[in-house]
Design a protein around this motif. Structure first.
Motif, PDB file in Angstrom:
ATOM      1  N   ASP A  59       1.015  -1.225   0.118  1.00 48.31           N
ATOM      2  CA  ASP A  59       0.093  -0.090  -0.132  1.00 48.31           C
ATOM      3  C   ASP A  59       1.092   1.159  -0.108  1.00 48.31           C
ATOM      4  N   LEU A  60       0.449   2.146  -0.765  1.00 48.72           N
ATOM      5  CA  LEU A  60       1.187   3.451  -0.892  1.00 48.72           C
ATOM      6  C   LEU A  60       0.075   4.542  -1.081  1.00 48.72           C
ATOM      7  N   ASP A  61       0.275   5.528  -0.154  1.00 47.47           N
ATOM      8  CA  ASP A  61      -0.574   6.881  -0.158  1.00 47.47           C
ATOM      9  C   ASP A  61       0.386   7.933  -0.011  1.00 47.47           C
ATOM     10  N   VAL A  62       0.314   8.581  -1.205  1.00 48.17           N
ATOM     11  CA  VAL A  62       1.066  10.073  -1.388  1.00 48.17           C
ATOM     12  C   VAL A  62       0.087  11.248  -1.453  1.00 48.17           C
ATOM     13  N   THR A  63       0.008  12.010  -0.369  1.00 44.75           N
ATOM     14  CA  THR A  63      -0.847  12.896  -0.314  1.00 44.75           C
ATOM     15  C   THR A  63      -0.210  14.357  -0.321  1.00 44.75           C
ATOM     16  N   VAL A  64      -0.699  15.294  -1.212  1.00 43.28           N
ATOM     17  CA  VAL A  64       0.153  16.486  -1.343  1.00 43.28           C
ATOM     18  C   VAL A  64      -0.945  17.587  -1.421  1.00 43.28           C
ATOM     19  N   SER A  65      -0.807  18.593  -0.790  1.00 43.29           N
ATOM     20  CA  SER A  65      -1.427  19.903  -0.885  1.00 43.29           C
ATOM     21  C   SER A  65      -0.559  21.112  -0.808  1.00 43.29           C
ATOM     22  N   PHE A  66      -1.102  21.917  -1.501  1.00 38.30           N
ATOM     23  CA  PHE A  66      -0.407  23.438  -1.525  1.00 38.30           C
ATOM     24  C   PHE A  66      -1.254  24.340  -1.403  1.00 38.30           C
ATOM     25  N   GLU A  67      -1.735  24.909  -0.218  1.00 33.53           N
ATOM     26  CA  GLU A  67      -2.399  26.063  -0.133  1.00 33.53           C
ATOM     27  C   GLU A  67      -1.987  27.313   0.629  1.00 33.53           C
ATOM     28  N   ASP A  68      -2.162  28.424   0.323  1.00 32.45           N
ATOM     29  CA  ASP A  68      -1.685  29.568   0.892  1.00 32.45           C
ATOM     30  C   ASP A  68      -0.200  29.669   1.144  1.00 32.45           C
ATOM     31  N   GLY A  69       0.570  29.064   0.054  1.00 30.38           N
ATOM     32  CA  GLY A  69       1.947  28.987   0.141  1.00 30.38           C
ATOM     33  C   GLY A  69       2.636  28.000   1.151  1.00 30.38           C
ATOM     34  N   THR A  70       1.748  26.990   1.468  1.00 32.06           N
ATOM     35  CA  THR A  70       2.196  26.091   2.316  1.00 32.06           C
ATOM     36  C   THR A  70       2.166  24.727   1.593  1.00 32.06           C
ATOM     37  N   LEU A  71       3.108  24.058   1.316  1.00 34.30           N
ATOM     38  CA  LEU A  71       3.223  22.617   1.043  1.00 34.30           C
ATOM     39  C   LEU A  71       3.112  21.576   2.008  1.00 34.30           C
ATOM     40  N   ASP A  72       2.161  20.567   2.095  1.00 33.73           N
ATOM     41  CA  ASP A  72       1.985  19.579   2.862  1.00 33.73           C
ATOM     42  C   ASP A  72       2.261  18.290   2.210  1.00 33.73           C
ATOM     43  N   VAL A  73       3.097  17.505   2.706  1.00 33.62           N
ATOM     44  CA  VAL A  73       3.376  16.201   2.110  1.00 33.62           C
ATOM     45  C   VAL A  73       3.137  15.127   3.070  1.00 33.62           C
ATOM     46  N   ASP A  74       2.425  13.949   2.760  1.00 30.34           N
ATOM     47  CA  ASP A  74       2.342  12.991   3.752  1.00 30.34           C
ATOM     48  C   ASP A  74       2.430  11.837   2.915  1.00 30.34           C
ATOM     49  N   VAL A  75       3.287  10.694   3.277  1.00 33.54           N
ATOM     50  CA  VAL A  75       3.529   9.469   2.657  1.00 33.54           C
ATOM     51  C   VAL A  75       3.506   8.311   3.776  1.00 33.54           C
ATOM     52  N   TYR A  76       2.430   7.544   3.193  1.00 32.08           N
ATOM     53  CA  TYR A  76       2.148   6.392   4.092  1.00 32.08           C
ATOM     54  C   TYR A  76       2.616   5.037   3.071  1.00 32.08           C
ATOM     55  N   LEU A  77       3.407   4.385   3.678  1.00 33.99           N
ATOM     56  CA  LEU A  77       3.882   3.074   3.051  1.00 33.99           C
ATOM     57  C   LEU A  77       3.743   1.938   3.782  1.00 33.99           C
ATOM     58  N   ASN A  78       3.330   0.825   3.348  1.00 36.73           N
ATOM     59  CA  ASN A  78       3.340  -0.454   3.750  1.00 36.73           C
ATOM     60  C   ASN A  78       3.880  -1.251   2.693  1.00 36.73           C
ATOM     61  N   ALA A  79       5.208  -1.659   3.152  1.00 36.39           N
ATOM     62  CA  ALA A  79       6.141  -2.616   2.461  1.00 36.39           C
ATOM     63  C   ALA A  79       6.972  -3.326   3.262  1.00 36.39           C
ATOM     64  N   PRO A  80       7.702  -4.585   2.820  1.00 38.93           N
ATOM     65  CA  PRO A  80       8.564  -5.293   3.482  1.00 38.93           C
ATOM     66  C   PRO A  80       9.708  -4.606   4.008  1.00 38.93           C
ATOM     67  N   GLU A  81      10.043  -5.129   5.426  1.00 42.06           N
ATOM     68  CA  GLU A  81      11.318  -4.342   5.834  1.00 42.06           C
ATOM     69  C   GLU A  81      12.496  -5.289   5.254  1.00 42.06           C
ATOM     70  N   ASP A  82      12.342  -6.147   4.271  1.00 48.92           N
ATOM     71  CA  ASP A  82      13.687  -6.975   3.964  1.00 48.92           C
ATOM     72  C   ASP A  82      14.966  -6.156   3.631  1.00 48.92           C
ATOM     73  N   ASP A  83      14.731  -4.986   2.465  1.00 50.10           N
ATOM     74  CA  ASP A  83      15.802  -4.441   2.119  1.00 50.10           C
ATOM     75  C   ASP A  83      15.853  -2.780   2.643  1.00 50.10           C
ATOM     76  N   ALA A  84      14.818  -2.311   3.148  1.00 48.19           N
ATOM     77  CA  ALA A  84      14.676  -0.994   3.589  1.00 48.19           C
ATOM     78  C   ALA A  84      13.690  -0.642   4.775  1.00 48.19           C
ATOM     79  N   ASP A  85      13.760   0.169   5.763  1.00 48.63           N
ATOM     80  CA  ASP A  85      12.919   0.304   6.564  1.00 48.63           C
ATOM     81  C   ASP A  85      11.648   1.381   6.019  1.00 48.63           C
ATOM     82  N   PRO A  86      10.455   0.746   5.932  1.00 49.92           N
ATOM     83  CA  PRO A  86       9.499   1.654   5.300  1.00 49.92           C
ATOM     84  C   PRO A  86       9.120   3.018   5.851  1.00 49.92           C
ATOM     85  N   ASP A  87       9.206   2.927   7.149  1.00 49.16           N
ATOM     86  CA  ASP A  87       9.397   4.397   7.744  1.00 49.16           C
ATOM     87  C   ASP A  87      10.440   5.287   7.412  1.00 49.16           C
TER      88      ASP A  87
END
Length: 82
Positions: free
Chosen positions: A34-62
């Motif tokens: 599962d991957l959810d990338v949420t981006v908003s840009f309002e009044d000059g403010t950038l908000d980026v949120d990334v939710y990632l559900n992936a195996p921890e075999d090669d890299a830490d998802p967080d």
């Protein structure tokens, strides 16, 4: 904001593409549950949120999600420098 500044749509698209690029640099698409990338840009403010559900075999998802957020912000900063 000057006439040469990127549009809100371009900012959001740039940030989302940069974040997804980092995730898929670390994981094949088939490995990501599962991957959810949420981006908003309002009044000059950038908000980026990334939710990632992936195996921890090669890299830490967080850590990958944090890197994706940082990269998205950097990509938007570069967009304003152009």
């Amino acid at each position: 904001m000057s006439a040469a500044d990127p549009s809100d749509e371009e900012i959001v698209r740039t940030a989302a593409e940069a974040a997804e690029g980092i995730v898929f640099k670390h994981y094949r698409q088939s490995e990501v549950d599962d991957l959810d990338v949420t981006v908003s840009f309002e009044d000059g403010t950038l908000d980026v949120d990334v939710y990632l559900n992936a195996p921890e075999d090669d890299a830490d998802p967080d850590e990958v999600a944090d890197e994706a957020v940082d990269t998205a912000i950097e990509a938007v900063d570069e967009l304003f420098e152009e």
